[in-house]
Design a protein around this motif. Structure first.
Motif, PDB file in Angstrom:
ATOM      1  N   GLY A  31       3.072  -4.754   3.775  1.00  5.20           N
ATOM      2  CA  GLY A  31       2.163  -5.834   3.412  1.00  5.20           C
ATOM      3  C   GLY A  31       2.399  -6.294   1.990  1.00  5.20           C
ATOM      4  O   GLY A  31       3.531  -6.292   1.506  1.00  5.20           O
ATOM      5  N   GLU A  32       1.322  -6.668   1.309  1.00  6.35           N
ATOM      6  CA  GLU A  32       1.428  -7.159  -0.061  1.00  6.35           C
ATOM      7  C   GLU A  32       1.045  -6.059  -1.051  1.00  6.35           C
ATOM      8  O   GLU A  32       0.085  -5.321  -0.823  1.00  6.35           O
ATOM      9  CB  GLU A  32       0.524  -8.378  -0.261  1.00  6.35           C
ATOM     10  N   ALA A  33       1.809  -5.980  -2.119  1.00  5.20           N
ATOM     11  CA  ALA A  33       1.555  -4.986  -3.157  1.00  5.20           C
ATOM     12  C   ALA A  33       1.241  -5.684  -4.471  1.00  5.20           C
ATOM     13  O   ALA A  33       1.814  -6.730  -4.791  1.00  5.20           O
ATOM     14  CB  ALA A  33       2.767  -4.081  -3.342  1.00  5.20           C
ATOM     15  N   LYS A  34       0.321  -5.086  -5.214  1.00  5.84           N
ATOM     16  CA  LYS A  34      -0.007  -5.572  -6.554  1.00  5.84           C
ATOM     17  C   LYS A  34      -0.186  -4.362  -7.459  1.00  5.84           C
ATOM     18  O   LYS A  34      -0.977  -3.465  -7.161  1.00  5.84           O
ATOM     19  CB  LYS A  34      -1.287  -6.408  -6.532  1.00  5.84           C
ATOM     20  N   LYS A  65      -2.720  -1.794  -5.589  1.00  5.60           N
ATOM     21  CA  LYS A  65      -3.388  -2.321  -4.402  1.00  5.60           C
ATOM     22  C   LYS A  65      -2.325  -2.642  -3.361  1.00  5.60           C
ATOM     23  O   LYS A  65      -1.462  -3.493  -3.576  1.00  5.60           O
ATOM     24  CB  LYS A  65      -4.201  -3.575  -4.719  1.00  5.60           C
ATOM     25  N   PHE A  66      -2.380  -1.920  -2.236  1.00 10.17           N
ATOM     26  CA  PHE A  66      -1.459  -2.144  -1.127  1.00 10.17           C
ATOM     27  C   PHE A  66      -2.267  -2.602   0.081  1.00 10.17           C
ATOM     28  O   PHE A  66      -3.183  -1.900   0.520  1.00 10.17           O
ATOM     29  CB  PHE A  66      -0.704  -0.857  -0.770  1.00 10.17           C
ATOM     30  N   THR A  67      -1.947  -3.772   0.606  1.00 10.46           N
ATOM     31  CA  THR A  67      -2.639  -4.252   1.799  1.00 10.46           C
ATOM     32  C   THR A  67      -1.925  -3.744   3.049  1.00 10.46           C
ATOM     33  O   THR A  67      -0.745  -3.393   3.017  1.00 10.46           O
ATOM     34  CB  THR A  67      -2.692  -5.790   1.839  1.00 10.46           C
ATOM     35  N   ASN A  68      -2.671  -3.699   4.137  1.00 13.42           N
ATOM     36  CA  ASN A  68      -2.132  -3.339   5.457  1.00 13.42           C
ATOM     37  C   ASN A  68      -1.508  -1.946   5.495  1.00 13.42           C
ATOM     38  O   ASN A  68      -0.490  -1.719   6.152  1.00 13.42           O
ATOM     39  CB  ASN A  68      -1.102  -4.372   5.928  1.00 13.42           C
ATOM     40  N   ALA A 115      -6.803   3.294   4.634  1.00 13.56           N
ATOM     41  CA  ALA A 115      -6.276   2.506   3.523  1.00 13.56           C
ATOM     42  C   ALA A 115      -7.157   2.641   2.288  1.00 13.56           C
ATOM     43  O   ALA A 115      -6.659   2.792   1.164  1.00 13.56           O
ATOM     44  CB  ALA A 115      -6.159   1.040   3.928  1.00 13.56           C
ATOM     45  N   SER A 116      -8.467   2.585   2.483  1.00 18.67           N
ATOM     46  CA  SER A 116      -9.395   2.713   1.365  1.00 18.67           C
ATOM     47  C   SER A 116      -9.258   4.074   0.696  1.00 18.67           C
ATOM     48  O   SER A 116      -9.261   4.187  -0.538  1.00 18.67           O
ATOM     49  CB  SER A 116     -10.833   2.506   1.853  1.00 18.67           C
ATOM     50  N   THR A 117      -9.102   5.109   1.517  1.00 19.83           N
ATOM     51  CA  THR A 117      -8.974   6.465   0.977  1.00 19.83           C
ATOM     52  C   THR A 117      -7.698   6.618   0.161  1.00 19.83           C
ATOM     53  O   THR A 117      -7.726   7.129  -0.971  1.00 19.83           O
ATOM     54  CB  THR A 117      -8.979   7.493   2.121  1.00 19.83           C
ATOM     55  N   ILE A 118      -6.572   6.162   0.709  1.00 19.47           N
ATOM     56  CA  ILE A 118      -5.300   6.354   0.005  1.00 19.47           C
ATOM     57  C   ILE A 118      -5.230   5.491  -1.247  1.00 19.47           C
ATOM     58  O   ILE A 118      -4.704   5.915  -2.282  1.00 19.47           O
ATOM     59  CB  ILE A 118      -4.098   6.080   0.936  1.00 19.47           C
TER      60      ILE A 118
END
Length: 238
Positions: free
Chosen positions: A136-139, A177-180, A189-192
């Motif tokens: 996905g998208e990374a920031k 912040k990593f999506t998907n 995802a929230s935990t990691i």
């Protein structure tokens, strides 16, 4: 005779094009200035932000944003690829110090910037012994990224040439912040995302070296273009 004249004109134009001049926002210091390092430091502080926007007429590309393309992180525990990688924020850097020794052909630039990396990512492996995968998208936001570049240079045919450099870096904080992640599983995802942000230092050591080295390499390459375009005696006056 006309062919010789055309050749002479073409050669003259080529030489004039190569013998570029410093843009107005970069003032040349004098080699005889007893405070040469401080003079150059001030020039970089004043004009560095504009330099980071690129100087097309000298073939110098933008450093803010800087497009890094594909960045591959490959270590035993984690396979991570960033594509269409863009880094912003270098243009807002602050010069901490600059030192130059013209007799030895050595210089050191120390600067700090807040930068943000955005990219499309593909990741599979482990971080902090926890499994992680996603696409996905990374920031990644880096607070107070401090970079020190020590380089050697010499004059070749009237132009400065960087013969080698060493670098180091550190930072105050990294936020990820990593999506998907996990195919969109929001709970996992929230935990990691929380875990990697709470433990950002070991995480950044795992995934950042390649990205940071690519950023630093881009900075050095654009400086090399300036040195190749402007004669040494215009970069540094007698």
């Amino acid at each position: 005779m006309s062919r010789l004249l055309c050749l002479a004109v073409a050669l003259s134009c080529t030489l004039d094009a190569r013998a570029g001049t410093l843009p107005s926002f970069l003032r040349a210091c004098s080699a005889s200035d007893p405070n040469l390092s401080q003079c150059v430091e001030k020039v970089i502080a004043v004009g560095g932000g504009k330099f980071a926007k690129g100087i097309p007429e000298l073939g110098i590309a933008s450093l803010d944003p800087v497009h890094l393309g594909r960045v591959v992180v490959d270590n035993p525990a984690l396979k991570l690829t960033f594509d269409d990688t863009v880094v912003t924020g270098l243009g807002g850097f602050v010069v901490n110090s600059y030192k130059i020794d013209t007799e030895k052909g050595k210089a050191t630039l120390d600067f700090t910037a807040n930068v943000t990396l955005k990219a499309h990512y593909d990741m599979d492996g482990q971080v902090l012994i926890l499994p992680i995968r996603g696409n996905g998208e990374a920031k990644i936001k880096i607070t107070n990224l401090n970079i020190v570049i020590k380089y050697d240079y010499k004059t070749v045919d009237g132009y400065w040439t960087v013969t080698g450099y060493k670098d180091s870096y550190n930072m105050d904080r990294a936020q990820f912040k990593f999506t998907n992640l996990f195919n969109g599983n929001k709970e996992l995802a929230s935990t990691i995302n929380r875990v990697i942000n709470d433990n950002w230092e070991p995480v950044i050591r795992d995934i950042a070296p390649v990205a940071f080295e690519t950023i630093i390499s881009a900075c050095v390459n654009e400086a090399k273009k300036l040195f190749a375009a402007v004669p040494a005696d215009r970069l540094l006056l007698p």
